[in-house]
Design an enzyme around this catalytic site. Structure first.
Site, short mmCIF file in Angstrom:
data_model
loop_
_atom_site.label_atom_id
_atom_site.label_comp_id
_atom_site.label_asym_id
_atom_site.label_seq_id
_atom_site.Cartn_x
_atom_site.Cartn_y
_atom_site.Cartn_z
N ASP A 79 0.86 -1.19 0.00
CA ASP A 79 0.00 0.00 0.00
C ASP A 79 0.90 1.24 0.00
O ASP A 79 1.82 1.34 -0.80
CB ASP A 79 -0.97 -0.07 1.19
CG ASP A 79 -1.98 1.05 1.23
OD1 ASP A 79 -2.95 1.01 0.46
OD2 ASP A 79 -1.79 1.97 2.05
N TYR A 131 -1.93 11.59 2.30
CA TYR A 131 -2.81 11.83 1.15
C TYR A 131 -2.79 13.30 0.74
O TYR A 131 -2.78 13.62 -0.45
CB TYR A 131 -4.24 11.41 1.48
CG TYR A 131 -4.44 9.91 1.52
CD1 TYR A 131 -4.75 9.21 0.36
CD2 TYR A 131 -4.32 9.20 2.71
CE1 TYR A 131 -4.95 7.83 0.39
CE2 TYR A 131 -4.51 7.83 2.75
CZ TYR A 131 -4.81 7.15 1.59
OH TYR A 131 -4.99 5.79 1.62
N HIS A 186 -6.85 -6.39 -1.64
CA HIS A 186 -5.72 -5.48 -1.40
C HIS A 186 -4.85 -5.93 -0.24
O HIS A 186 -3.66 -5.65 -0.21
CB HIS A 186 -6.31 -4.09 -1.11
CG HIS A 186 -5.29 -3.04 -0.81
ND1 HIS A 186 -4.59 -2.38 -1.79
CD2 HIS A 186 -4.86 -2.51 0.37
CE1 HIS A 186 -3.78 -1.49 -1.24
NE2 HIS A 186 -3.92 -1.56 0.07
#
Length: 306
Positions: A123, A230, A285
């Site tokens: 990730d 982010y 994921h």
């Protein structure tokens, strides 16, 4: 530099998560101007492996890989990356730019008196691993990335693939100040818990796992630190000076990833001079959690040059 930062709380957590036979320790390292909490295991003389977690996890996401790697003859470092859990959480969005995160890893490797290591990332940890390999190629002996796109491949998919653009919508929701923190904290972190449970195979994350994650999320300023990854990426997208990866690279991809299209795995591997691509059908994921034994097997094969 290694500081004397062992604590009863973190040692108890490490001891409960990692088999005692590998003698894992909770340490603190001063790197790139900040202090990271790092779980270490294995003989200092053994080849070095650095395990980089993603969002919204911490070092615990690699718990099942640590012992097998040590048993196979590797020295392992699994940090809480900056902003997460017990690591320092610097102020400001710019402190979480991907190039700074990569410098953390290079400096962490140097604390072991090494110039390079096998770097493994899942990730966001994989995004950082790509950045290290492209920005500081001499610091990476071998690279392994799990469900994380090469920055150039991701940028191209966003521009050309409406499905990937649709899947990336959630990152926009993390951009405003304070409101995402409020939403993530609401109702005992229900949003983050659902982000794990509802995108993974049933039963992947146990109640005990989620309790550990909630403790990590509840630490002072942790949510802001985590979300700033982010925010920094939106304002200053990853853009390493080269996009070709010289180190031998393993790309592992759970095909049922709800946020990243499988084409990203193929496109990312294409940037690697020497590559192995392993697609895992029916896996989400969360490969380190759903297929821990298979992932460990792949990592060991790759580290040994097989």
């Amino acid at each position: 530099m290694e500081t004397n930062g062992r604590s009863m709380a973190t040692d108890a957590e490490v001891g409960a998560a990692v088999p005692s036979a590998v003698d894992a320790e909770s340490t603190r390292r001063r790197v790139n101007g900040i202090e990271l909490h790092v779980v270490t295991a294995g003989d200092r003389a053994d080849p070095l492996v650095v395990l980089l977690h993603g969002f919204p996890e911490y070092w615990y996401g690699w718990r099942t890989q640590i012992a097998p790697l040590v048993d196979a003859g590797y020295r392992v470092l699994a940090p809480d990356q900056r902003g997460y859990n017990r690591s320092e959480k610097p102020d400001g969005v710019r402190a979480y730019r991907t190039d700074e995160l990569a410098r953390d890893v290079v400096a962490l490797i140097a604390t072991e008196e090494r110039d390079a290591a096998h770097v493994v990332g899942h990730d966001w940890g994989g995004v950082v691993a790509w950045e290290v390999a492209c920005r500081f190629p001499g610091a990476v002996d071998r690279l392994a990335v799990v469900n994380a796109p090469h920055p150039t491949a991701y940028r191209r998919q966003l521009l050309a693939n409406l499905e990937q653009l649709r899947r990336s919508w959630y990152a926009v929701c993390f951009q405003p100040p304070w409101l995402p923190e409020f939403a993530c904290r609401y109702d005992e972190y229900r949003l983050l818990e659902r982000a794990l449970r509802e995108t993974a195979a049933t039963g992947t994350f146990t109640e005990a796992d989620l309790a550990r994650y909630r403790r990590a999320w509840s630490r002072d300023r942790a949510l802001t630190g985590m979300l700033n990854w982010y925010r920094a990426a939106a304002r200053d997208p990853p853009n390493p000076p080269i996009d070709r990866v010289a180190a031998p690279t393993l790309v592992v991809w759970g095909e049922d990833d709800t946020t990243l299209v499988p084409a990203l795995a193929v496109d990312s591997a294409a940037f690697c001079t020497e590559r192995r691509l392993e697609m895992l059908p029916g896996v989400s994921h969360w490969v380190p959690h759903e297929e821990p034994e298979r992932l460990t097997e792949l990592l060991l094969e790759h580290a040994s040059g097989e």
